[in-house]
Design a protein around this motif. Structure first.
Motif, PDB file in Angstrom:
ATOM      1  N   GLU A   1    -116.121   2.985  36.981  1.00  0.00           N
ATOM      2  CA  GLU A   1    -115.770   3.621  38.257  1.00  0.00           C
ATOM      3  C   GLU A   1    -115.000   2.669  39.163  1.00  0.00           C
ATOM      4  O   GLU A   1    -114.061   3.085  39.857  1.00  0.00           O
ATOM      5  CB  GLU A   1    -117.024   4.156  38.943  1.00  0.00           C
ATOM      6  CG  GLU A   1    -117.577   5.379  38.225  1.00  0.00           C
ATOM      7  CD  GLU A   1    -118.914   5.864  38.773  1.00  0.00           C
ATOM      8  OE1 GLU A   1    -119.444   5.273  39.730  1.00  0.00           O
ATOM      9  OE2 GLU A   1    -119.433   6.860  38.204  1.00  0.00           O
ATOM     10  N   LEU A   2    -115.343   1.383  39.150  1.00  0.00           N
ATOM     11  CA  LEU A   2    -114.583   0.400  39.931  1.00  0.00           C
ATOM     12  C   LEU A   2    -113.146   0.300  39.414  1.00  0.00           C
ATOM     13  O   LEU A   2    -112.204   0.191  40.206  1.00  0.00           O
ATOM     14  CB  LEU A   2    -115.257  -0.975  39.886  1.00  0.00           C
ATOM     15  CG  LEU A   2    -116.471  -1.152  40.781  1.00  0.00           C
ATOM     16  CD1 LEU A   2    -117.185  -2.472  40.469  1.00  0.00           C
ATOM     17  CD2 LEU A   2    -116.057  -1.113  42.255  1.00  0.00           C
TER      18      LEU A   2
ATOM     19  N   MET B   1    -106.614   3.985  41.497  1.00  0.00           N
ATOM     20  CA  MET B   1    -106.181   4.904  42.551  1.00  0.00           C
ATOM     21  C   MET B   1    -105.787   4.198  43.840  1.00  0.00           C
ATOM     22  O   MET B   1    -105.323   4.845  44.781  1.00  0.00           O
ATOM     23  CB  MET B   1    -107.266   5.942  42.797  1.00  0.00           C
ATOM     24  CG  MET B   1    -107.410   6.894  41.623  1.00  0.00           C
ATOM     25  SD  MET B   1    -108.619   8.175  41.939  1.00  0.00           S
ATOM     26  CE  MET B   1    -109.657   8.010  40.501  1.00  0.00           C
ATOM     27  N   ALA B   2    -105.912   2.868  43.853  1.00  0.00           N
ATOM     28  CA  ALA B   2    -105.406   2.077  44.982  1.00  0.00           C
ATOM     29  C   ALA B   2    -103.929   1.736  44.784  1.00  0.00           C
ATOM     30  O   ALA B   2    -103.309   1.136  45.660  1.00  0.00           O
ATOM     31  CB  ALA B   2    -106.227   0.799  45.144  1.00  0.00           C
TER      32      ALA B   2
ATOM     33  N   LYS C   1     -99.537  10.729  44.186  1.00  0.00           N
ATOM     34  CA  LYS C   1    -100.680  10.428  43.310  1.00  0.00           C
ATOM     35  C   LYS C   1    -100.686  11.354  42.087  1.00  0.00           C
ATOM     36  O   LYS C   1    -101.654  12.071  41.845  1.00  0.00           O
ATOM     37  CB  LYS C   1    -101.990  10.515  44.083  1.00  0.00           C
ATOM     38  CG  LYS C   1    -102.055   9.537  45.250  1.00  0.00           C
ATOM     39  CD  LYS C   1    -103.315   9.685  46.036  1.00  0.00           C
ATOM     40  CE  LYS C   1    -103.078  10.748  47.056  1.00  0.00           C
ATOM     41  NZ  LYS C   1    -103.947  10.829  48.180  1.00  0.00           N
TER      42      LYS C   1
ATOM     43  N   LYS D   1    -111.307   3.236  40.756  1.00  0.00           N
ATOM     44  CA  LYS D   1    -110.989   3.038  42.179  1.00  0.00           C
ATOM     45  C   LYS D   1    -109.799   2.099  42.325  1.00  0.00           C
ATOM     46  O   LYS D   1    -108.917   2.328  43.168  1.00  0.00           O
ATOM     47  CB  LYS D   1    -112.203   2.497  42.927  1.00  0.00           C
ATOM     48  CG  LYS D   1    -113.284   3.537  43.114  1.00  0.00           C
ATOM     49  CD  LYS D   1    -114.510   2.968  43.802  1.00  0.00           C
ATOM     50  CE  LYS D   1    -115.590   4.039  43.917  1.00  0.00           C
ATOM     51  NZ  LYS D   1    -116.806   3.528  44.566  1.00  0.00           N
TER      52      LYS D   1
END
Length: 181
Positions: free
Chosen positions: A33-34, A40-41, A49, A37
């Protein structure tokens, strides 16, 4: 070699290497999950996106993916497939940036993995006309999702040395053929 290790903030970039051998150890969901993230940064043109991600971390699913990857027979326990979502792209000249946007997201995964003590290897999918349809079919992707690349992820069984591939021969200052003053 040591000169590029002087700035600790850049060490994750210089430590990012392709890993092709992994420990027999699952990757924790929190770390996956990190990585998502971090993906998506990434920047995206017009903040569109245009990405979608498929996380594969079950042995049967990894085996199915591994079986169809032309150059991906490695023993990674997990993968993130970075897809371009054609329903989020724009028509014409403004719509052609999904590859850049998804590549930036994929690169963020590769770099963030180093900071989490994980190893990765980027396996290309698109535009290989034999590879990306096989990935689409195996993962049950709708036609609107084009798998740009597959990132295998795991705890490395090998630790390649940090490096840079800096080459002054490919650098031009001010204009092509220009020299550094």
């Amino acid at each position: 070699m040591q000169e590029f290790h002087q700035d600790n903030r850049l060490s994750v970039i210089f430590n990012r290497r392709s890993v092709r051998s992994y420990q027999d150890r699952p990757v924790e969901r929190e770390k996956l999950e990190l990585l998502l993230k971090a993906a998506m940064a990434a920047p995206s043109a017009r903040n569109s996106k245009p990405w979608a991600f498929v996380v594969v971390d079950q042995p049967e699913s990894m085996n199915a993916l591994r079986d169809i990857m032309l150059f991906g027979k490695y023993n990674a326990p997990a993968a993130i497939v970075v897809c371009g979502d054609m329903s989020k792209t724009q028509e014409g000249e403004k719509g052609g940036f999904w590859i850049e946007d998804c590549s930036a997201a994929l690169q963020n995964i590769l770099i963030a993995a180093v900071g989490l003590d994980l190893g990765t290897v980027w396996l290309g999918s698109y535009p290989n006309s034999a590879q990306y349809p096989a990935v689409q079919k195996t993962l049950g992707l709708p036609d609107t999702l084009v798998p740009l690349g597959v990132v295998y992820i795991g705890y490395p069984a090998e630790k390649p040395e940090p490096r840079t591939q800096y080459d002054e021969a490919v650098i031009h200052w001010q204009r092509f053929g220009g020299q550094k003053n």
